[in-house]
Design a protein around this motif. Sequence first.
Motif, PDB file in Angstrom:
ATOM      1  N   VAL A   1      37.280  31.801  33.882  1.00  0.00           N
ATOM      2  CA  VAL A   1      37.491  31.431  35.274  1.00  0.00           C
ATOM      3  C   VAL A   1      38.972  31.166  35.482  1.00  0.00           C
ATOM      4  O   VAL A   1      39.670  30.735  34.563  1.00  0.00           O
ATOM      5  CB  VAL A   1      36.655  30.174  35.632  1.00  0.00           C
ATOM      6  CG1 VAL A   1      37.031  28.987  34.763  1.00  0.00           C
ATOM      7  CG2 VAL A   1      36.787  29.792  37.100  1.00  0.00           C
ATOM      8  N   THR A   2      39.445  31.456  36.685  1.00  0.00           N
ATOM      9  CA  THR A   2      40.795  31.066  37.060  1.00  0.00           C
ATOM     10  C   THR A   2      40.684  30.277  38.352  1.00  0.00           C
ATOM     11  O   THR A   2      39.913  30.632  39.236  1.00  0.00           O
ATOM     12  CB  THR A   2      41.744  32.289  37.144  1.00  0.00           C
ATOM     13  OG1 THR A   2      43.046  31.830  37.506  1.00  0.00           O
ATOM     14  CG2 THR A   2      41.279  33.320  38.147  1.00  0.00           C
ATOM     15  N   ILE A   3      41.406  29.154  38.402  1.00  0.00           N
ATOM     16  CA  ILE A   3      41.287  28.246  39.548  1.00  0.00           C
ATOM     17  C   ILE A   3      42.606  28.239  40.302  1.00  0.00           C
ATOM     18  O   ILE A   3      43.664  28.088  39.691  1.00  0.00           O
ATOM     19  CB  ILE A   3      40.946  26.813  39.087  1.00  0.00           C
ATOM     20  CG1 ILE A   3      39.697  26.812  38.221  1.00  0.00           C
ATOM     21  CG2 ILE A   3      40.760  25.895  40.289  1.00  0.00           C
ATOM     22  CD1 ILE A   3      39.300  25.441  37.693  1.00  0.00           C
ATOM     23  N   THR A   4      42.535  28.393  41.616  1.00  0.00           N
ATOM     24  CA  THR A   4      43.772  28.455  42.379  1.00  0.00           C
ATOM     25  C   THR A   4      43.528  28.029  43.818  1.00  0.00           C
ATOM     26  O   THR A   4      42.445  27.564  44.168  1.00  0.00           O
ATOM     27  CB  THR A   4      44.371  29.883  42.302  1.00  0.00           C
ATOM     28  OG1 THR A   4      45.666  29.877  42.887  1.00  0.00           O
ATOM     29  CG2 THR A   4      43.491  30.891  43.026  1.00  0.00           C
ATOM     30  N   SER A   5      44.553  28.181  44.645  1.00  0.00           N
ATOM     31  CA  SER A   5      44.407  28.001  46.080  1.00  0.00           C
ATOM     32  C   SER A   5      44.947  29.271  46.753  1.00  0.00           C
ATOM     33  O   SER A   5      45.430  30.167  46.066  1.00  0.00           O
ATOM     34  CB  SER A   5      45.163  26.753  46.522  1.00  0.00           C
ATOM     35  OG  SER A   5      44.916  26.518  47.891  1.00  0.00           O
TER      36      SER A   5
ATOM     37  N   ILE B   1      35.110  44.211  35.058  1.00  0.00           N
ATOM     38  CA  ILE B   1      35.204  43.101  34.104  1.00  0.00           C
ATOM     39  C   ILE B   1      34.776  41.828  34.832  1.00  0.00           C
ATOM     40  O   ILE B   1      35.299  41.529  35.909  1.00  0.00           O
ATOM     41  CB  ILE B   1      36.644  42.973  33.575  1.00  0.00           C
ATOM     42  CG1 ILE B   1      37.003  44.222  32.771  1.00  0.00           C
ATOM     43  CG2 ILE B   1      36.794  41.714  32.718  1.00  0.00           C
ATOM     44  CD1 ILE B   1      38.449  44.350  32.446  1.00  0.00           C
ATOM     45  N   PRO B   2      33.815  41.100  34.258  1.00  0.00           N
ATOM     46  CA  PRO B   2      33.353  39.885  34.933  1.00  0.00           C
ATOM     47  C   PRO B   2      34.509  38.892  35.085  1.00  0.00           C
ATOM     48  O   PRO B   2      35.330  38.741  34.179  1.00  0.00           O
ATOM     49  CB  PRO B   2      32.309  39.306  33.971  1.00  0.00           C
ATOM     50  CG  PRO B   2      31.991  40.390  33.008  1.00  0.00           C
ATOM     51  CD  PRO B   2      33.153  41.311  32.967  1.00  0.00           C
ATOM     52  N   LEU B   3      34.575  38.235  36.228  1.00  0.00           N
ATOM     53  CA  LEU B   3      35.637  37.248  36.443  1.00  0.00           C
ATOM     54  C   LEU B   3      35.176  36.279  37.517  1.00  0.00           C
ATOM     55  O   LEU B   3      34.590  36.697  38.519  1.00  0.00           O
ATOM     56  CB  LEU B   3      36.923  37.951  36.915  1.00  0.00           C
ATOM     57  CG  LEU B   3      38.087  37.027  37.288  1.00  0.00           C
ATOM     58  CD1 LEU B   3      38.699  36.407  36.031  1.00  0.00           C
ATOM     59  CD2 LEU B   3      39.163  37.770  38.058  1.00  0.00           C
ATOM     60  N   VAL B   4      35.431  34.993  37.298  1.00  0.00           N
ATOM     61  CA  VAL B   4      35.161  34.008  38.348  1.00  0.00           C
ATOM     62  C   VAL B   4      36.494  33.442  38.809  1.00  0.00           C
ATOM     63  O   VAL B   4      37.324  33.050  37.985  1.00  0.00           O
ATOM     64  CB  VAL B   4      34.242  32.880  37.834  1.00  0.00           C
ATOM     65  CG1 VAL B   4      34.021  31.838  38.927  1.00  0.00           C
ATOM     66  CG2 VAL B   4      32.899  33.448  37.364  1.00  0.00           C
ATOM     67  N   LEU B   5      36.709  33.461  40.114  1.00  0.00           N
ATOM     68  CA  LEU B   5      37.923  32.868  40.672  1.00  0.00           C
ATOM     69  C   LEU B   5      37.504  31.780  41.651  1.00  0.00           C
ATOM     70  O   LEU B   5      36.663  32.010  42.516  1.00  0.00           O
ATOM     71  CB  LEU B   5      38.753  33.938  41.392  1.00  0.00           C
ATOM     72  CG  LEU B   5      40.053  33.455  42.062  1.00  0.00           C
ATOM     73  CD1 LEU B   5      41.118  34.541  41.990  1.00  0.00           C
ATOM     74  CD2 LEU B   5      39.867  33.045  43.515  1.00  0.00           C
ATOM     75  N   VAL B   6      38.076  30.589  41.471  1.00  0.00           N
ATOM     76  CA  VAL B   6      37.826  29.507  42.417  1.00  0.00           C
ATOM     77  C   VAL B   6      39.061  29.368  43.295  1.00  0.00           C
ATOM     78  O   VAL B   6      40.171  29.230  42.786  1.00  0.00           O
ATOM     79  CB  VAL B   6      37.564  28.168  41.690  1.00  0.00           C
ATOM     80  CG1 VAL B   6      37.347  27.048  42.696  1.00  0.00           C
ATOM     81  CG2 VAL B   6      36.368  28.294  40.756  1.00  0.00           C
ATOM     82  N   ASP B   7      38.865  29.431  44.601  1.00  0.00           N
ATOM     83  CA  ASP B   7      39.959  29.211  45.552  1.00  0.00           C
ATOM     84  C   ASP B   7      39.662  27.918  46.300  1.00  0.00           C
ATOM     85  O   ASP B   7      38.766  27.881  47.138  1.00  0.00           O
ATOM     86  CB  ASP B   7      40.048  30.414  46.508  1.00  0.00           C
ATOM     87  CG  ASP B   7      41.028  30.172  47.664  1.00  0.00           C
ATOM     88  OD1 ASP B   7      41.758  29.163  47.642  1.00  0.00           O
ATOM     89  OD2 ASP B   7      41.046  31.011  48.596  1.00  0.00           O
TER      90      ASP B   7
END
Lengths: 632, 322
Positions: A312-316, A335-341
């Motif tokens: 996971v990558t967490i950002t705004s 490619i599976p990826l989770v991004l939190v905005d």
Amino acid sequence: MHTTETPQSKTAPTGQNAKPTVIDEHIIEIVSDSGEGAQTAGQAFGTISARMGNGIWTVEIIPAEIEPPPRTSSGASGIRIRLGSNQITNMGNEADIIVAFNEQALLGREETGNLKKGATIILENRWKDHTNNVIREQYAEVMEHLLAEGYNVIEIPMEEETLKIVKNPRRGKNMFVLGMLSYIYSRDMELAREQIRFAFRKKGEKVIAPNLQLLEAGYNWAKNNLDFQYEITSPPISKPMVVTNGNVAIGMGIMASGMEVCAMYPITPATSASHYLSEVFENAGGMVHQAEDELAACAFAIGASYAGKCAVTITSGPGMALKTELLGLASMAEIPLVLVDVQRGGPSTGLPTKVEQGDLLSAMFNSPGDNPKVVLAPSTIEDCFYSMITARKIAETFRIPVLVLSDANLATGQQPYPRPEFKEEWVAPPYDQNPVPEGTIPYDWDEKTGLSRRIIPGQPGGLFRVTGLAHTRDGHVAYGAGVNQEGCDKRSLKIATFQKTLKTPRVYGPEEGDLLLVGWGSTRGAIEEAVDKARKEGLTVSSLHLKFLMPMASGIGEILKKFKKVITVEINFSDNPEREMITEENRRYSNLAWLLRARYLVDVDNFSNVHGQPLKPSAILEMARRELKKLN
Amino acid sequence: MFGVSIDNLLNLDQKYYEIDDYQSDIPRWCPGCGDNGILTATQRLLREEQIAPEKTVFVSGIGCSSRFPHYMNTYGFHSLHGRALPIAEGIKIRRPDLHVFVNMGDGDCFSIGAAHWIHALRYNMNMVAMVHDNNIYGLTKKQASPTTPKGLKSNTTPRGAVLEPLNPLVTTLAVSNVSFVANVVEWIPDLLFDVIKKAFHHKGFSFIRILQRCPHFTPHVFDPIMNEPDRLRLLTHDDGMVIPDAIKKIYKNVETHDPSNIHKAREYASDMETIPIGILFRDESIPTYDDIRKPTRPNTPSVINEALQQEFDKFGIKPKND
């Protein structure tokens, strides 16, 4: 401004304690200069209340700077706590009581309409007779204004009382205030003491002891000097609960999902999720990698995920903008990826500490070419936790980027919710290292679903090359007309396949009527509270809240068509249609309104602003009344 | 070969890999392109070390050089312009069993990926990074790169490149945690092979800058050093680059260099007249980020559950009678 009679402030009334007044709910604010600990006190007060069984919602008032100039209305730092006998789902309307460490911070809240008419103001009195005459004058001026406006102002010697116990009042006044509030709201003092011990657990007994003394001092001072006291009753807690803010819930959800790598770069208001994870993720076998920039953070996550460790990558918002080329790669290479905005106010660097829901369209469409991805938005703190488990599962099942849109409101808002019960199925199975069956190719897209087998480095027989270029089913770069068409077609099919698994969201209130309010993300509590109030007034208003924004579940179009008018309620920008230059041909709608209009061909209107504040239920209610008047 | 039958695959340990086993597609580089020599040297290394293809990942960015993974019959990741290093770091961080190689061009690594280059050196993850430095952007048709010599005409500098070129060796040797820096030319295959081999055996981030000719856009850029063999300074050491006698006959400028001496390495790197060839710097004592961040617990459901319960307790509220 000027009234004929001269109102007086109350200086430490020596009232004797009557019985506490029982109330259903109250909104309390504590404001100070940055660094004076208003938020620590408020969070503790919220937690104590939640432990007593009250519904709570806390929201932090954060300046963008670490230590902005003191005693300014724009530099106010603080917290709002809304308490109730029942569940509280949003920050509510105006405050009933505000505790201010100086009159300028207070003014900042008053000027922006955050105080109820006649609200009680508990104000530090040390500025009144300050040696600096500029400060004295400022204080007198604000005081005159407050009294003229009809507030109930109580001046209190917070600093004087605090100095009896500690040398530096900047590090102590907040616990004195916590003590005062504990008296005012009849809090369980044993819980309050426990909370202080917990809050300062890392600092040791040397810090805990004076803070406990300050708590008692504040309590006793209020008891001896105030002539009012409240009680907010609540049903006893029947099951175990947890109280966290949204960013902590996201961190816990990441742990629970079995993800192993979180790659991030510091950005407000997302970073506290990574702070939390940095503290605890290793206990669950995970790690937080602070990369050299936003792009590297996303690239690192993609690399880890490609190697079988979903990340996971967490950002705004501004960080997501930088990551777009990598989101495109993850989508293209499957490619599976989770991004939190954790969204904040935009555009550009915008309002770093304030709430906005302005990233919905950019989350969906943010890369060149066609880049299918899944976009979902939690609407409560609890939902922040479970959304991470869901997001990991979707990402790995469909080999697709999943974007989770939280916002500054959920990030710092605290709410109690049932303690999750761990299920083994939350966690991903170990990555596959078995030999790949003979003849397997990496993009052997299923004709119906677009899905293909995930091959992970280390698997014998699976050798292939990933590329962001157009590629054939066997992973070879190819630019032929049919090749790119097929690839785009199959990647898009996965979205349709996933959409088939979604349930139609339930309408809040009757399923047909005059007005339907449609929201997404953190505004749910405020919208539903407004709907409740409107229906009590006899207005036929319902609401619909969308968790999945890309793709949207089936059946939404039918719901929209059952209402005379549909309005989205969002915290993002839209044109004011009453402006001279704005016409239906150039009007720019809010994010969700664009989407609903385009997909369902329904004349959806919007109610939105970019003030950087959570929406108040009262504002939504007023809008609903106005719109219904127009209809009938 | 792979994919014949599962039985064969299970006996991989006994298989002897030939050069052919590492070859994938026929390279589409131009005839005379220096990338071919780098590919050959790398395939030779894998054969010599008998590395299982499925345990190997080649990661690249964008550019001519970055087609490299397509020509290796291993796992490969042809990524985005400049982003090969952070992707490679992500691959390696929880997969110590994989051998990770990174192939980049000069524009890729020194320009658009410059931030990642500096930080990759600092992370010092266990992998081999090769920069194919042809002093030009090739795939996009001849634009000046950070290493283009001043005065060289390109499509973006039609009157000649206006800036002094970047010296990537000096830059690399200035970064903290740097642990392996080598410089080599693709037209001396034996030295190229030996340096890649030394890099492979180094524990940490092995940075190799390879001067590489582009027959189309910079065919003569290395003429001065090719025409004057003495302008190459061959660095050797007891366990440094091995220089065959035949090569010593042509390249007579051979010096003993202690690769633990970073000051001397910087001095060689800064010399604009003589190009150092070999290992400039090597320090195996620098900790690798993959080791530092090694998990202390497996992320099994039971470990995760235990960690979660601890967190739920921390933030928990119990019913009064509990």
